[in-house]
Design an enzyme around this catalytic site. Structure first.
Site, PDB file in Angstrom:
ATOM      1  N   LEU A   1       0.825  -1.198   0.000  1.00 19.11           N
ATOM      2  CA  LEU A   1       0.000   0.000   0.000  1.00 19.11           C
ATOM      3  C   LEU A   1       0.867   1.259   0.000  1.00 19.11           C
ATOM      4  O   LEU A   1       0.546   2.243  -0.679  1.00 19.11           O
ATOM      5  CB  LEU A   1      -0.918  -0.005   1.227  1.00 19.11           C
ATOM      6  CG  LEU A   1      -1.700   1.277   1.541  1.00 19.11           C
ATOM      7  CD1 LEU A   1      -2.593   1.658   0.382  1.00 19.11           C
ATOM      8  CD2 LEU A   1      -2.516   1.097   2.813  1.00 19.11           C
TER       9      LEU A   1
ATOM     10  N   TYR B   1       2.927   1.586  -3.551  1.00 15.67           N
ATOM     11  CA  TYR B   1       1.950   1.651  -4.642  1.00 15.67           C
ATOM     12  C   TYR B   1       1.215   2.987  -4.616  1.00 15.67           C
ATOM     13  O   TYR B   1       1.013   3.626  -5.663  1.00 15.67           O
ATOM     14  CB  TYR B   1       0.959   0.497  -4.506  1.00 15.67           C
ATOM     15  CG  TYR B   1      -0.261   0.613  -5.389  1.00 15.67           C
ATOM     16  CD1 TYR B   1      -0.197   0.328  -6.748  1.00 15.67           C
ATOM     17  CD2 TYR B   1      -1.491   1.015  -4.852  1.00 15.67           C
ATOM     18  CE1 TYR B   1      -1.317   0.445  -7.556  1.00 15.67           C
ATOM     19  CE2 TYR B   1      -2.612   1.127  -5.656  1.00 15.67           C
ATOM     20  CZ  TYR B   1      -2.529   0.840  -7.002  1.00 15.67           C
ATOM     21  OH  TYR B   1      -3.631   0.958  -7.801  1.00 15.67           O
ATOM     22  N   HIS B   2       0.847   3.422  -3.426  1.00 21.18           N
ATOM     23  CA  HIS B   2       0.135   4.687  -3.272  1.00 21.18           C
ATOM     24  C   HIS B   2       1.009   5.860  -3.715  1.00 21.18           C
ATOM     25  O   HIS B   2       0.560   6.753  -4.443  1.00 21.18           O
ATOM     26  CB  HIS B   2      -0.294   4.842  -1.815  1.00 21.18           C
ATOM     27  CG  HIS B   2      -1.017   6.121  -1.520  1.00 21.18           C
ATOM     28  ND1 HIS B   2      -0.383   7.215  -0.981  1.00 21.18           N
ATOM     29  CD2 HIS B   2      -2.306   6.477  -1.701  1.00 21.18           C
ATOM     30  CE1 HIS B   2      -1.258   8.197  -0.831  1.00 21.18           C
ATOM     31  NE2 HIS B   2      -2.430   7.784  -1.269  1.00 21.18           N
ATOM     32  N   HIS B   3       2.273   5.856  -3.300  1.00 25.13           N
ATOM     33  CA  HIS B   3       3.173   6.945  -3.668  1.00 25.13           C
ATOM     34  C   HIS B   3       3.337   7.049  -5.183  1.00 25.13           C
ATOM     35  O   HIS B   3       3.286   8.145  -5.755  1.00 25.13           O
ATOM     36  CB  HIS B   3       4.542   6.733  -3.017  1.00 25.13           C
ATOM     37  CG  HIS B   3       4.658   7.346  -1.653  1.00 25.13           C
ATOM     38  ND1 HIS B   3       4.440   8.681  -1.421  1.00 25.13           N
ATOM     39  CD2 HIS B   3       5.002   6.816  -0.450  1.00 25.13           C
ATOM     40  CE1 HIS B   3       4.631   8.960  -0.144  1.00 25.13           C
ATOM     41  NE2 HIS B   3       4.962   7.834   0.467  1.00 25.13           N
TER      42      HIS B   3
END
Length: 267
Positions: free
Chosen positions: A143, A146-148
């Site tokens: 998370l 991937y989010h960054h």
């Protein structure tokens, strides 16, 4: 495109906000947005290469640098949330909810134009968050990285086209980051933060994803009527991104706060 006539509720811009050249910023992003792929690739290489490098080495403490890093991002996010939030409230009160989603004034408004550009640019230095995770040998969640990467790619991809919904996306993110980085700074400083505050942050993140999906759906619906400027491909990427975030943050909430609570009760 809808016009906003009520200027009495408009917050006063600071000098640097008023003087900011948003046309030049948008032009630069149109010419350079694809560099976000280069930043993302370099980030991934450094993250996973860094984990390999740190594997046989002792973890670093880095408490003071982490406090300063988190505090600086918290202050930036708080100011950004206040300035963009005040502008969004002005649009909501003067022109209504639909205009707050569809009108492009967020990208060139006297108060918000600087903070819109600052938001998208900030997604590159925010990649530095992961350096602390790697160097302190903490668990790196899918998370997290991937989010960054996806926020950086989507933000740069969308800003260049001034797509509808951007005001909501950026203001919500500023607000959530104001809470999140304040929490990180307090924890890094050794302060005891009540557990409900951590639960609140994850809850607001989940609410942000739900609202992101809602805004994306409304942009698609109103785009058909010609007054909500966007493109089907942008809405598709936004929907996939927010849906994946919703699933990942919901799973994080369950694993961190609900499942652990159940395990504690059974022990």
């Amino acid at each position: 495109m809808m016009e906003m006539n009520d200027t009495e509720l408009l917050p006063s811009p600071f000098g640097f906000e008023r003087r900011f050249d948003e046309r030049g910023a948008i032009r630069w992003m149109q010419e350079n947005w694809s560099k976000s792929f280069m930043f993302s690739a370099l980030y991934a290489a450094l993250v996973f290469g860094g984990q390999h490098y740190m594997k046989p080495r002792p973890k670093l403490n880095l408490r003071l640098p982490l406090v300063l890093w988190s505090l600086s991002l918290a202050i930036f996010s708080i100011i950004g949330a206040v300035r963009t939030g005040s502008y969004m409230i002005h649009i909501l009160r003067s022109s209504g909810f639909r205009c707050s989603i569809c009108d492009q004034s967020f990208y060139n408004g006297p108060v918000s134009k600087f903070w819109a550009y600052a938001f998208v640019l900030s997604k590159a230095p925010e990649l530095g968050d992961t350096a602390f995770v790697v160097l302190r040998k903490q668990k790196l969640l899918f998370l997290h990285w991937y989010h960054h990467i996806t926020v950086l790619l989507y933000s740069w991809y969308s800003y260049k086209d001034m797509v509808a919904g951007g005001g909501w996306f950026m203001t919500m993110n500023y607000g959530v980051h104001a809470l999140m980085y304040s929490y990180y700074a307090a924890r890094a400083a050794g302060l005891r933060v009540p557990r409900p505050f951590a639960v609140l942050i994850t809850s607001t993140q989940i609410a942000q994803m739900v609202m992101g999906l809602t805004v994306s759906g409304l942009v698609y619906r109103w785009m058909q009527q010609g007054d909500c400027p966007s493109r089907v491909d942008n809405i598709t990427w936004a929907t996939l991104m927010y849906l994946s975030y919703l699933l990942l943050f919901s799973n994080f909430f369950y694993q961190t706060y609900l499942r652990r609570a159940d395990k504690a009760k059974t022990q």
